[in-house]
Write an enzyme that holds these catalytic residues in place. Structure first.
Site: not given
Length: 327
Positions: A155, A234, A236, A260, A265, A285-286
């Site tokens: 990523i 984005t 954890r 994010d 959560e 968290h998207i």
């Protein structure tokens, strides 16, 4: 098989092309989130296969011991939320495609969206124009600035491509092994950890959460960031030491954050001090929440269900559980 799918909050999966792979199975989709063990045990009492929606629900020993019919858990990617030894002890096979070599482009794109939104003040500018007050504040151009990427993974490398397309300089920090790989690939690696945090306009975190990386970003790291810098996460929330990001924002180092992921959560308290901070941009968290990403991920997950039903399981994490089932 009786297949139960947890946490499909928007009932998305039924409309995906890959859902047809479950034809012939008795499928139950749960569209809410439940943490109470008694409720989960009652809901899943007849389940033979359990499909997990990423890490939304923890599968504990206590829960597994109350699901005597369960034989398969099918999911994708890492599984810190699943008690694997308890699965094995209870004869439950965990299958998870680790998708080596396939980055989540959805997560990389959201990372870039958060960077753009922060540097150009898009949320506050939108709120201002909708309130009839026109412009508010002055943003920053990305071209010519330096982005630091923490973690030399798939990523992060996708984000690096976006950054270069915008004319940014990319610098890396990672584990010793990751830094060695980056250096071998001809990438610019920071001279030191302190130089990495102090020398970047934007720092974006891309590391998997595991025991060795929990709390890897400390208050000391954030305190070396500049007052005009941006910190992005984005990955954890657990990668950051507890309370460190809020303390850093309160101290003005970093000056802004865009995240994010949260320690709790779903986070539904608008008064949460981190969520409510004026220098924070947040999404719920998207990073992986796109139709395309869902179809990719759940195609793998449903393939695992089908393979198990056909007697030839794939992507087994604890094959000894399968051996016990066959003995």
């Amino acid at each position: 098989m009786k297949v139960h799918i947890l946490d499909d909050w928007f009932d998305t999966l039924r409309a995906l092309p890959c859902f047809g792979k479950l034809d012939g199975h008795d499928v139950t989709v749960w569209t809410d989130h439940v943490e109470d063990i008694d409720t989960l045990a009652t809901r899943l009492a007849e389940a033979e296969a359990l499909v997990l929606f990423r890490e939304r629900t923890k599968v504990t020993r206590t829960l597994l011991e109350r699901l005597p019919r369960l034989r398969l858990i099918s999911q994708r990617s890492v599984y810190p939320h699943v008690d694997v030894p308890a699965c094995t002890d209870n004869g439950v096979l965990l299958c998870s495609n680790m998708h080596a070599g396939t980055p989540s482009y959805a997560a990389a794109e959201l990372t870039w969206a958060l960077i753009l939104s922060s540097m150009r003040q898009i949320p506050s500018q939108m709120a201002s124009v909708k309130a009839g007050t026109w412009q508010t504040g002055v943003g920053k151009t990305l071209r010519g600035r330096r982005i630091g990427l923490y973690g030399y993974g798939r990523i992060a490398r996708a984000v690096a491509g976006y950054a270069r397309a915008f004319g940014m300089e990319v610098v890396w920090w990672s584990s010793q092994e990751g830094r060695a790989r980056a250096d071998a690939d001809g990438e610019l690696v920071a001279e030191s950890r302190e130089a990495f945090f102090s020398g970047c306009d934007v720092i974006s975190l891309h590391v998997r959460l595991k025991p060795a990386t929990r709390g890897i970003i400390t208050s000391a790291d954030l305190s070396t960031m500049r007052p005009d810098s941006l910190f992005v996460n984005t990955s954890r929330a657990g990668l950051i030491a507890p309370g460190a990001l809020l303390d850093g924002l309160n101290a003005g180092r970093p000056g802004m954050a865009a995240i994010d992921v949260f320690d709790t959560e779903p986070l539904i308290d608008p008064a949460d001090p981190l969520l409510a901070h004026s220098n924070l941009i947040a999404t719920p968290h998207i990073g992986f929440v796109t139709e395309d990403e869902f179809d990719l991920q759940f195609s793998d997950i449903f393939d695992q269900v089908k393979a198990y039903a056909d007697g030839a399981p794939i992507h087994m994490i604890n094959p000894e559980a399968r051996d016990a089932q066959l003995s």
